[in-house]
Design a protein around this motif. Sequence first.
Motif, PDB file in Angstrom:
ATOM      1  N   UNK B 121       0.836  -1.203   0.000  1.00 29.90           N
ATOM      2  CA  UNK B 121       0.000   0.000   0.000  1.00 29.90           C
ATOM      3  C   UNK B 121       0.867   1.247   0.000  1.00 29.90           C
ATOM      4  N   UNK B 122       0.270   2.339  -0.402  1.00 29.75           N
ATOM      5  CA  UNK B 122       1.032   3.585  -0.544  1.00 29.75           C
ATOM      6  C   UNK B 122       1.517   4.110   0.806  1.00 29.75           C
ATOM      7  N   UNK B 123       0.711   3.928   1.846  1.00 32.12           N
ATOM      8  CA  UNK B 123       1.079   4.439   3.157  1.00 32.12           C
ATOM      9  C   UNK B 123       1.019   3.312   4.185  1.00 32.12           C
ATOM     10  N   UNK B 124       2.020   2.448   4.180  1.00 32.44           N
ATOM     11  CA  UNK B 124       2.014   1.337   5.138  1.00 32.44           C
ATOM     12  C   UNK B 124       2.349   1.821   6.542  1.00 32.44           C
ATOM     13  N   UNK B 125       1.957   1.039   7.516  1.00 29.20           N
ATOM     14  CA  UNK B 125       2.243   1.386   8.920  1.00 29.20           C
ATOM     15  C   UNK B 125       3.403   0.556   9.465  1.00 29.20           C
ATOM     16  N   UNK B 126       3.923  -0.356   8.675  1.00 28.27           N
ATOM     17  CA  UNK B 126       5.026  -1.180   9.154  1.00 28.27           C
ATOM     18  C   UNK B 126       5.674  -1.915   7.993  1.00 28.27           C
TER      19      UNK B 126
END
Lengths: 107, 177
Positions: B121-126
Amino acid sequence: MSEELYTRSDNGNETTVSIRKKLDVTNAPQLFDLIAELEEDVKAKKVSTVIVDLKELELIDSSGVAAIVGLYKRTKKLGGTVKITEANGQPLAIFKLLRMDRVWGLE
Amino acid sequence: MSDTRTVALTIPGLLEFRDLAMRVVMESCNLVGTNGLSQPADGNGESQPALSDTYDFSDDFTLAFSSGFSEIFNNIVLHAYDGGGGGTIRCEIRIATDHLAVEITDTGRSFDLTAVKPLEEALPMGGMGITIARGFLDEVDYESGPPNRWRLVKYLRRPSEPQGGPSVPPEASGQTQ
């Protein structure tokens, strides 16, 4: 020795969060309280726009990036506007590598 | 006689020691392509201050290597050593005329590098650490132990690149004018 990781200043419905020096695995959790605070303020309609100013940020790592992404996503989800601004040097290189510069309009 | 010089550092496997290791790597980056006595890699004669409390990445090579190294160091502390305690991290830094190679060994839990997937994804969290290391470095290899062994390599310029070619991926240059 220890300096504030961030400062927050409010101007009407607009809040500016300036993050300085280093945001990494050692101090990124310090942003969690701020994120919760911003969520409450957006929910209460005290804040509509959050500007994340990275002008003075010198170093970031993947944990720091995750914290900023968390702030961005959680504020947006509640209808707030988030602008990530002024990234330069190493942090900008990291955002470019992860292609987040395109999402956030960083140059 | 080999042109490669070796610096070795053994430190506790704790995040508090990451900056120390990173400073040594940053200084080593400056010595790639030099005899270690005179000019830094960018040839302008200005070395960054050693062990200062600012993060002054004087060139793209240093920025890229230090950022990639930092992610692997974090990974060892957080995953091999579960956040700290007990183990040590040994860094063997080989400074050559055209590249820097760092071998990092630990005696903690092994890591499955092959299980790391590209970011979806464009804005991963990890899951960004290995992506950052792979993006900035020319080689990121791992061998399970004990001891576990990471090998990080970056060339001053890739063999296929012309003189003066970029050492940071073009899309990742953070230098601003």
